[in-house]
Scaffold this active site. Structure first.
Site, PDB file in Angstrom:
ATOM      1  N   THR A  12       0.852  -1.195   0.000  1.00 56.63           N
ATOM      2  CA  THR A  12       0.000   0.000   0.000  1.00 56.63           C
ATOM      3  C   THR A  12       0.889   1.245   0.000  1.00 56.63           C
ATOM      4  O   THR A  12       2.007   1.233   0.513  1.00 56.63           O
ATOM      5  CB  THR A  12      -0.931   0.036   1.226  1.00 56.63           C
ATOM      6  OG1 THR A  12      -0.153   0.122   2.428  1.00 56.63           O
ATOM      7  CG2 THR A  12      -1.823  -1.199   1.280  1.00 56.63           C
ATOM      8  N   GLY A  17       8.393   7.092  -2.849  1.00 51.42           N
ATOM      9  CA  GLY A  17       9.141   6.841  -1.614  1.00 51.42           C
ATOM     10  C   GLY A  17       9.443   5.373  -1.332  1.00 51.42           C
ATOM     11  O   GLY A  17       9.825   4.602  -2.228  1.00 51.42           O
ATOM     12  N   ILE A  18       9.269   5.017  -0.070  1.00 51.29           N
ATOM     13  CA  ILE A  18       9.627   3.673   0.384  1.00 51.29           C
ATOM     14  C   ILE A  18       8.769   2.616  -0.313  1.00 51.29           C
ATOM     15  O   ILE A  18       9.277   1.573  -0.755  1.00 51.29           O
ATOM     16  CB  ILE A  18       9.474   3.596   1.922  1.00 51.29           C
ATOM     17  CG1 ILE A  18      10.552   4.458   2.603  1.00 51.29           C
ATOM     18  CG2 ILE A  18       9.540   2.153   2.411  1.00 51.29           C
ATOM     19  CD1 ILE A  18      10.334   4.682   4.096  1.00 51.29           C
ATOM     20  N   GLY A  19       7.474   2.854  -0.417  1.00 50.58           N
ATOM     21  CA  GLY A  19       6.570   1.862  -1.031  1.00 50.58           C
ATOM     22  C   GLY A  19       6.966   1.552  -2.466  1.00 50.58           C
ATOM     23  O   GLY A  19       6.964   0.388  -2.880  1.00 50.58           O
ATOM     24  N   TYR A 150       1.601  11.545  15.014  1.00 46.11           N
ATOM     25  CA  TYR A 150       2.253  10.633  14.058  1.00 46.11           C
ATOM     26  C   TYR A 150       3.008   9.533  14.814  1.00 46.11           C
ATOM     27  O   TYR A 150       2.858   8.340  14.522  1.00 46.11           O
ATOM     28  CB  TYR A 150       3.212  11.436  13.167  1.00 46.11           C
ATOM     29  CG  TYR A 150       4.072  10.588  12.265  1.00 46.11           C
ATOM     30  CD1 TYR A 150       3.521   9.925  11.175  1.00 46.11           C
ATOM     31  CD2 TYR A 150       5.444  10.444  12.501  1.00 46.11           C
ATOM     32  CE1 TYR A 150       4.314   9.150  10.341  1.00 46.11           C
ATOM     33  CE2 TYR A 150       6.235   9.671  11.675  1.00 46.11           C
ATOM     34  CZ  TYR A 150       5.676   9.023  10.601  1.00 46.11           C
ATOM     35  OH  TYR A 150       6.453   8.243   9.788  1.00 46.11           O
TER      36      TYR A 150
HETATM   37  N1  LIG Z   1      10.524   8.817   4.937  1.00 45.28           N
HETATM   38  C1  LIG Z   1      10.813   8.702   6.229  1.00 45.28           C
HETATM   39  O1  LIG Z   1      11.705   9.401   6.748  1.00 45.28           O
HETATM   40  C2  LIG Z   1      10.070   7.693   7.071  1.00 45.28           C
HETATM   41  C3  LIG Z   1      10.591   7.391   8.330  1.00 45.28           C
HETATM   42  C4  LIG Z   1       9.930   6.464   9.133  1.00 45.28           C
HETATM   43  C5  LIG Z   1       8.773   5.852   8.679  1.00 45.28           C
HETATM   44  N2  LIG Z   1       8.281   6.162   7.459  1.00 45.28           N
HETATM   45  C6  LIG Z   1       7.031   5.493   7.042  1.00 45.28           C
HETATM   46  O2  LIG Z   1       7.228   4.833   5.812  1.00 45.28           O
HETATM   47  C7  LIG Z   1       6.008   4.820   5.064  1.00 45.28           C
HETATM   48  C8  LIG Z   1       6.268   5.404   3.680  1.00 45.28           C
HETATM   49  O3  LIG Z   1       6.729   6.724   3.860  1.00 45.28           O
HETATM   50  P1  LIG Z   1       7.387   7.586   2.670  1.00 45.28           P
HETATM   51  O4  LIG Z   1       8.318   8.523   3.330  1.00 45.28           O
HETATM   52  O5  LIG Z   1       7.843   6.704   1.579  1.00 45.28           O
HETATM   53  O6  LIG Z   1       6.092   8.440   2.215  1.00 45.28           O
HETATM   54  P2  LIG Z   1       5.730   9.159   0.841  1.00 45.28           P
HETATM   55  O7  LIG Z   1       6.930   9.437   0.045  1.00 45.28           O
HETATM   56  O8  LIG Z   1       4.864  10.315   1.227  1.00 45.28           O
HETATM   57  O9  LIG Z   1       4.828   8.082   0.119  1.00 45.28           O
HETATM   58  C9  LIG Z   1       3.601   7.737   0.683  1.00 45.28           C
HETATM   59  C10 LIG Z   1       2.850   6.863  -0.269  1.00 45.28           C
HETATM   60  O10 LIG Z   1       1.614   6.491   0.346  1.00 45.28           O
HETATM   61  C11 LIG Z   1       0.527   6.886  -0.470  1.00 45.28           C
HETATM   62  N3  LIG Z   1      -0.586   7.200   0.404  1.00 45.28           N
HETATM   63  C12 LIG Z   1      -0.697   8.215   1.287  1.00 45.28           C
HETATM   64  N4  LIG Z   1      -1.892   8.175   1.885  1.00 45.28           N
HETATM   65  C13 LIG Z   1      -2.538   7.106   1.364  1.00 45.28           C
HETATM   66  C14 LIG Z   1      -3.819   6.540   1.571  1.00 45.28           C
HETATM   67  N5  LIG Z   1      -4.703   7.109   2.412  1.00 45.28           N
HETATM   68  N6  LIG Z   1      -4.161   5.430   0.886  1.00 45.28           N
HETATM   69  C15 LIG Z   1      -3.298   4.873   0.011  1.00 45.28           C
HETATM   70  N7  LIG Z   1      -2.074   5.359  -0.233  1.00 45.28           N
HETATM   71  C16 LIG Z   1      -1.710   6.479   0.432  1.00 45.28           C
HETATM   72  C17 LIG Z   1       1.057   8.052  -1.295  1.00 45.28           C
HETATM   73  O11 LIG Z   1       0.357   8.257  -2.509  1.00 45.28           O
HETATM   74  P3  LIG Z   1      -0.996   9.134  -2.564  1.00 45.28           P
HETATM   75  O12 LIG Z   1      -0.713  10.392  -1.799  1.00 45.28           O
HETATM   76  O13 LIG Z   1      -1.238   9.363  -4.008  1.00 45.28           O
HETATM   77  O14 LIG Z   1      -2.059   8.308  -1.941  1.00 45.28           O
HETATM   78  C18 LIG Z   1       2.468   7.555  -1.572  1.00 45.28           C
HETATM   79  O15 LIG Z   1       2.449   6.585  -2.585  1.00 45.28           O
HETATM   80  C19 LIG Z   1       5.003   5.624   5.891  1.00 45.28           C
HETATM   81  O16 LIG Z   1       4.222   4.747   6.651  1.00 45.28           O
HETATM   82  C20 LIG Z   1       5.887   6.468   6.789  1.00 45.28           C
HETATM   83  O17 LIG Z   1       5.241   6.846   7.975  1.00 45.28           O
HETATM   84  C21 LIG Z   1       8.898   7.063   6.645  1.00 45.28           C
END
Ligand SMILES: NC(=O)c1ccc[n+]([C@@H]2O[C@H](COP(=O)([O-])OP(=O)(O)OC[C@H]3O[C@@H](n4cnc5c(N)ncnc54)[C@H](OP(=O)(O)O)[C@@H]3O)[C@@H](O)[C@H]2O)c1
Length: 251
Positions: A12, A17-19, A150
């Site tokens: 999901t 990013g990570i996904g 968060y």
């Molecule tokens: N980057 C960091 O520093 C970091 C650190 C610790 C943990 N994390 C965790 O890692 C995960 C990924 O983070 P990321 O940094 O890669 O985030 P990101 O770059 O903002 O990517 C988030 C992804 O999730 C999708 N998304 C957001 N809300 C959604 C929803 N309601 N339903 C379905 N898809 C949704 C976004 O696409 P749409 O907006 O188009 O839906 C996007 O594809 C998150 O859980 C975050 O909390 C990240």
């Protein structure tokens, strides 16, 4: 031969990013991957990047009807799932005193409710030997000034990994938490930029400072750990938490 040959995975929040990095790595290791996200153009671009093993299903993890549609499509196309990576997550800057109801509802709906119902609705499709990976965050392990809600959702995720690992062990399904520190992604960078410049001293290390390794992480580094947890290399690991944080929580 890939580490995930003949496996089917749902990731999901996989358009950036990570996904996205996880989807790319899993497909490169031979998995059939389903990617979800809300924005269509970004999702389409991600599917194209991941290649012929990828299917995008536009959906919002906080909408239960959307989740039903996701699992109906996976059931029809693949019939089962071996891997779920509950990755979709958002965060807002909001110290106590400035938390709004709107931000509270959005963050808990996506991070907590979205994760709960993604995994619950996946259950009928999960095969014995399946692996569930839940994205937590290093901010859940320490004080996280400015990120209380968060961080609380991410602490809940870590707790759910323990409980669900116990509840699903009898079915041969493993559940683990994957806990990144600061990783360079669109969402992570946006959240860190939201911190007021004069508030940096109070901010958690994740918001600005480099990690003990002197840098932020790359999405591919988190994807490598997701691969370990998703695949058979981690077959005796469940209820655990793996940190990919450059040492920020431990050193
Ligand atoms: N980057 C960091 O520093 C970091 C650190 C610790 C943990 N994390 C965790 O890692 C995960 C990924 O983070 P990321 O940094 O890669 O985030 P990101 O770059 O903002 O990517 C988030 C992804 O999730 C999708 N998304 C957001 N809300 C959604 C929803 N309601 N339903 C379905 N898809 C949704 C976004 O696409 P749409 O907006 O188009 O839906 C996007 O594809 C998150 O859980 C975050 O909390 C990240």
């Amino acid at each position: 031969m890939g580490q995930l040959d003949n496996k089917t995975a749902l990731i999901t929040g996989a358009s950036t990013g990570i996904g996205l990095a996880v989807a790319r790595r899993f497909a490169a290791e031979g998995a059939t991957v389903y990617l979800t996200a809300r924005r269509e153009a970004e999702l389409d671009a991600a599917v194209e990047q991941v290649g012929h093993r990828a299917t995008g299903i536009r959906s919002d993890v906080s909408e239960l009807d959307d989740l039903d549609r996701v699992f109906a499509e996976i059931a029809e196309r693949s019939g089962h799932l071996d891997i779920v990576v509950a990755n979709a997550g958002v965060g807002d800057f909001g110290p106590l005193g400035e938390i709004t109801e709107e931000e509270y509802d959005r963050t808990t709906a996506i991070n907590l409710k979205g994760t709960v119902f993604t995994v619950q609705k996946a259950l009928p499709l999960l095969s014995s030997g399946a692996s569930v990976v839940l994205l937590s965050s290093s901010v859940a392990l320490r004080a996280a000034p400015g990120l209380g809600i968060y961080a609380a959702t991410k602490a809940a995720i870590r707790s759910l990994a323990r409980t669900w690992a116990a509840e699903l062990a009898g079915r041969g399904i493993r559940v683990n938490a994957l806990t990144p520190g600061p990783v360079t992604t669109p969402g992570g960078d946006e959240l860190r930029a939201a911190f007021p410049r004069d508030d940096q001293a109070a901010a958690p290390a994740e918001s600005a400072a480099p990690t003990p390794l002197g840098r932020s992480g790359r999405p591919e580094e988190v994807a490598a750990t997701a691969l370990y947890l998703a695949g058979d290399q981690s077959s005796f690991t469940t209820g655990a938490e793996l940190l990919v944080d450059g040492g920020v929580t431990q050193l």
